[in-house]
Design a protein around this motif. Structure first.
Motif, short mmCIF file in Angstrom:
data_model
loop_
_atom_site.label_atom_id
_atom_site.label_comp_id
_atom_site.label_asym_id
_atom_site.label_seq_id
_atom_site.Cartn_x
_atom_site.Cartn_y
_atom_site.Cartn_z
N GLY A 98 -2.52 9.62 -2.13
CA GLY A 98 -3.82 10.27 -1.53
C GLY A 98 -4.90 9.33 -1.74
O GLY A 98 -6.04 9.93 -1.30
N ASP A 149 -12.38 18.90 -2.41
CA ASP A 149 -11.03 18.35 -2.97
C ASP A 149 -11.54 18.00 -4.43
O ASP A 149 -10.50 18.25 -5.22
CB ASP A 149 -11.00 16.88 -2.22
CG ASP A 149 -10.54 16.96 -0.79
OD1 ASP A 149 -9.83 17.86 -0.40
OD2 ASP A 149 -11.12 16.07 -0.06
N THR A 173 -5.76 7.30 3.60
CA THR A 173 -5.51 8.25 4.85
C THR A 173 -5.23 7.39 5.82
O THR A 173 -5.84 6.58 6.53
CB THR A 173 -6.78 9.22 5.18
OG1 THR A 173 -6.99 9.96 3.95
CG2 THR A 173 -6.58 9.99 6.27
N THR A 211 -9.48 6.93 1.52
CA THR A 211 -9.71 8.39 1.51
C THR A 211 -11.12 8.92 1.09
O THR A 211 -11.54 8.37 0.10
CB THR A 211 -8.72 9.25 0.31
OG1 THR A 211 -7.26 8.80 1.14
CG2 THR A 211 -9.02 10.74 0.64
#
Length: 219
Positions: free
Chosen positions: A65, A84, A68, A78
């Motif tokens: 994560g 989030d 991206t 990211t």
């Protein structure tokens, strides 16, 4: 005679994992800012590697994560939205409050002393916040990881590890806000008291409060 093919598979794997770790640290240190484009040619040249292990490393970071991948545009660090962060903190609160309740019930005296020692180091770092903020951050994470280690659930550990990587995209900013470091220390002190009292319900409550306050400082 050893199989040459098995040797060939070990070296590139070790290389891309090393590259992934270097990029991970650049992201956590803000050398690579959230939203910034990953210049593959530049980074490959800096590290003296081809783009193949770099791209494998980017896949690892994408799975975590931290990166991206955008079609026809490449890889970007990211950007974490408020939602989030809220989602990540919510899950961490659930997982780590459960872990600390287990520790309050089952930890040995030696294990509690280990946590006390880490907390004492946190207190020492907090006395000189201008110079010791980075160390406070490191010790804070070590304390949380020690709690998880004592609670001893590898599936929970893996989930927390992945979530904390995403949290680190914003974590330094939250701790550096005025007064947050001292607040975090006070929350750790309250948590430590609950652990020493071997009160699992109170320990879990203190951990939930710690994450709730951390989220408020982060967004």
């Amino acid at each position: 005679m050893p199989d040459a093919r098995s040797d060939a598979t070990i070296i590139p794997r070790a290389l891309y994992e090393e590259v992934a770790e270097r990029l991970r640290q650049r992201i956590f240190s803000r050398e690579l800012e959230p939203g910034s484009w990953i210049d593959e040619l530049k980074i490959a040249d800096e590290l003296g590697i081809s783009r193949t292990p770099l791209r494998e490393a980017l896949k690892v970071l994408a799975a975590e994560g931290l990166i991206t991948m955008k079609v026809r545009r490449g890889a970007y660090v990211t950007e974490v939205s408020d939602k989030d962060l809220s989602d990540v903190y919510h899950l961490l609160s659930l997982l780590e409050s459960d872990a600390v309740a287990v520790v309050a019930q089952r930890a040995s005296e030696e294990q509690l002393q280990q946590l006390q020692a880490l907390h004492a180091e946190l207190e020492a770092a907090a006395r000189d916040p201008e110079r010791q903020r980075a160390r406070f951050f490191e010790l804070n994470e070590r304390f949380h990881m020690a709690v998880l280690d004592i609670a001893d659930n590898r599936w929970r550990d893996q989930m927390v590890s992945d979530l904390r990587k995403v949290m680190k995209l914003n974590r330094h900013n939250s701790l550096f806000k005025t007064g947050r470091l001292q607040e975090s220390l006070q929350e750790h002190s309250a948590l430590m008291k609950a652990l020493l009292a071997r009160n699992p319900e109170l320990a879990a409550q203190r951990m939930r409060e710690h994450f709730r306050n951390g989220l408020e400082a982060a967004i």
